[in-house]
Design a protein around this motif. Structure first.
Motif, PDB file in Angstrom:
ATOM      1  N   HIS A  87      30.998  36.474  35.696  1.00 51.77           N
ATOM      2  CA  HIS A  87      30.832  34.988  36.151  1.00 51.77           C
ATOM      3  C   HIS A  87      31.463  35.223  37.591  1.00 51.77           C
ATOM      4  CE1 HIS A  87      31.154  32.143  33.001  1.00 51.77           C
ATOM      5  NE2 HIS A  87      31.577  33.174  32.391  1.00 51.77           N
ATOM      6  N   LEU A  88      30.621  34.254  38.572  1.00 56.56           N
ATOM      7  CA  LEU A  88      30.966  34.368  39.842  1.00 56.56           C
ATOM      8  C   LEU A  88      32.186  33.541  40.210  1.00 56.56           C
ATOM      9  CD1 LEU A  88      27.222  33.741  41.337  1.00 56.56           C
ATOM     10  CD2 LEU A  88      28.309  35.790  41.292  1.00 56.56           C
ATOM     11  N   ASN A  89      32.838  34.119  41.580  1.00 54.29           N
ATOM     12  CA  ASN A  89      33.866  33.280  42.004  1.00 54.29           C
ATOM     13  C   ASN A  89      33.607  33.418  43.419  1.00 54.29           C
ATOM     14  OD1 ASN A  89      36.489  31.772  42.228  1.00 54.29           O
ATOM     15  ND2 ASN A  89      37.491  33.648  42.074  1.00 54.29           N
ATOM     16  N   LEU A  90      32.662  32.837  43.925  1.00 52.25           N
ATOM     17  CA  LEU A  90      32.321  32.919  45.400  1.00 52.25           C
ATOM     18  C   LEU A  90      32.929  31.919  46.046  1.00 52.25           C
ATOM     19  CD1 LEU A  90      28.384  32.991  44.761  1.00 52.25           C
ATOM     20  CD2 LEU A  90      30.025  34.910  45.506  1.00 52.25           C
ATOM     21  N   GLN A  91      33.825  32.250  47.307  1.00 52.36           N
ATOM     22  CA  GLN A  91      34.547  31.212  48.018  1.00 52.36           C
ATOM     23  C   GLN A  91      34.050  30.945  49.231  1.00 52.36           C
ATOM     24  OE1 GLN A  91      37.379  29.916  46.747  1.00 52.36           O
ATOM     25  NE2 GLN A  91      36.736  31.057  44.703  1.00 52.36           N
TER      26      GLN A  91
END
Length: 415
Positions: A87-91
């Protein structure tokens, strides 16, 4: 204020929303088939595929089930999906850009427009799709009018140029021409890229205005029109006019100011022009396709060109567009360029009609200005053609129409 990624139908999609939607996507899909080619969903699917480095096949959202089957795709396969292990957790958007730079083996497959037969399937890497994309801080405030089909090569070129510089896209493909001037003004557009057909169609609505914020007007997908360029220069006086040669098979290869393309030093050994004036490109510059027909490693583009010198050429016509009138080969683009100069003509399409005597004869479909009388303009066109063209290049039938048909990619249709 949040950085805007896309505006479509007065709906604003921010880069923050894009990050959120990328983080929330749980599945990968082998096909990107978006009904009505909704641009945000198309771009979201492409970026997600790129970030997770899985191959994706991009289809026109208006393909019918019959067309999809003819491409060799089982219709129910369009709904296949696989749950992601990661899963991505791009901020921040910079995280996306950094991840994109590290992608090496990603593959995107798309189809040619099919104007000369069944669409061909072509696969490209990130490198071939972004060959001529320029990334620099000086481009960070560019605002792009998006006037191409998003599922075809030209649209992808504009998308990557804008996205990789974190620019804003104002979606105009398929938009009413009457609305275009207001969109250019409202969003302070700086860059426009489209076909000559788009510019001809919008010209009656922008003439008389001056859009000083537009810095670049790019032509692609069709033969460059010098008369059209002059008219557009009056509307966009501060814009640099750029002409791009690109294809689904090769991506963007050559650029020109006006109508003379330059073959760059690094491409010179991979480009040749035959004795029949056909442009050929070496397979090393192409995407990958099992169905692509090569002649000793060379791809015949079907484009006829005039060699100016060893490193420059002019585009003449598509080989398939040439019309045989009584044994004479007629380039319909040449006829159109002449007749477009007649007063009262907004746009014109020259095509062929079967004839028992000459094999084919020329037909001109004409869009005229509202104040111009049909009978008078028909006389003017016949006289204009007779004065400026050889006898076999003079259209025998002149018809007045409200619009000219175009392909899915916005190019004109001659057949």
């Amino acid at each position: 204020m949040e950085n805007v990624f896309l505006i479509h139908n007065d709906i604003t999609y921010t880069y923050q929303k894009l990050l959120l939607d990328l983080n929330n996507k749980e599945f990968e899909t082998p096909y990107l088939y978006v009904k009505d080619n909704h641009p945000y969903d198309v771009f979201l699917g492409i970026i997600h595929s790129l970030l997770f480095d899985y191959p994706i096949e991009v289809l026109d959202g208006d393909f019918s089930e019959k067309e999809i089957s003819e491409l060799g795709i089982v219709v129910h396969a369009l709904t296949l999906k696989t749950k992601l292990k990661e899963h991505l957790n791009l901020q921040k958007l910079d995280e996306v850009m950094q991840r994109v730079k590290d992608i090496e083996n990603w593959q995107l497959t798309l189809y040619t427009s099919g104007t000369t037969g069944r669409p061909k399937k072509m696969s490209h890497t990130f490198q071939t799709l972004t060959r001529n994309v320029k990334i620099h801080k000086k481009f960070e405030n560019d605002i792009w009018a998006f006037a191409y089909n998003p599922t075809h090569m030209a649209g992808l070129q504009v998308f990557f140029q804008a996205f990789l510089n974190q620019n804003t896209l104002i979606y105009m493909f398929g938009e009413s021409m009457k609305k275009i001037p207001a969109l250019i003004e409202k969003y302070q557009i700086t860059h426009i890229s489209s076909t000559a057909t788009f510019y001809r169609n919008v010209l009656p609505y922008v003439q008389g205005n001056i859009f000083s914020k537009v810095k670049r007007v790019t032509f692609g997908g069709e033969k460059f029109d010098l008369l059209l360029e002059r008219k557009l220069k009056a509307v966009f006086p501060n814009a640099k006019m750029i002409n791009i040669y690109a294809s689904t098979e090769a991506g963007s290869l050559f650029t020109a100011q006006r109508d003379t393309f330059e073959i760059k030093l690094e491409h010179q050994q991979w480009v040749k022009i035959t004795a029949q004036q056909e442009l050929c490109i070496h397979h090393s510059l192409l995407g990958h396709s099992k169905s692509l027909s090569l002649d000793s490693d060379w791809f015949h583009t079907g484009d006829l060109v005039e060699l100016v010198d060893e490193t420059h050429f002019k585009f003449l016509s598509r080989q398939s567009d040439m019309i045989n009138v009584g044994g004479y080969k007629v380039n319909p683009l040449e006829v159109e360029n002449i007749l477009m100069q007649a007063p009262g003509v907004i746009d014109i399409l020259v095509k062929s009609k079967k004839n028992s005597v000459t094999g084919e004869l020329l037909v001109a479909d004409v869009i005229k200005s509202e104040e111009t009388d049909e009978k008078e303009l028909k006389k003017v066109l016949k006289q204009f053609a007779t004065t400026h063209l050889q006898e076999w290049k003079v259209p025998r039938i002149i018809k007045f129409v409200d619009e000219l048909p175009s392909t899915r990619t916005g190019k004109r249709v001659r057949k």
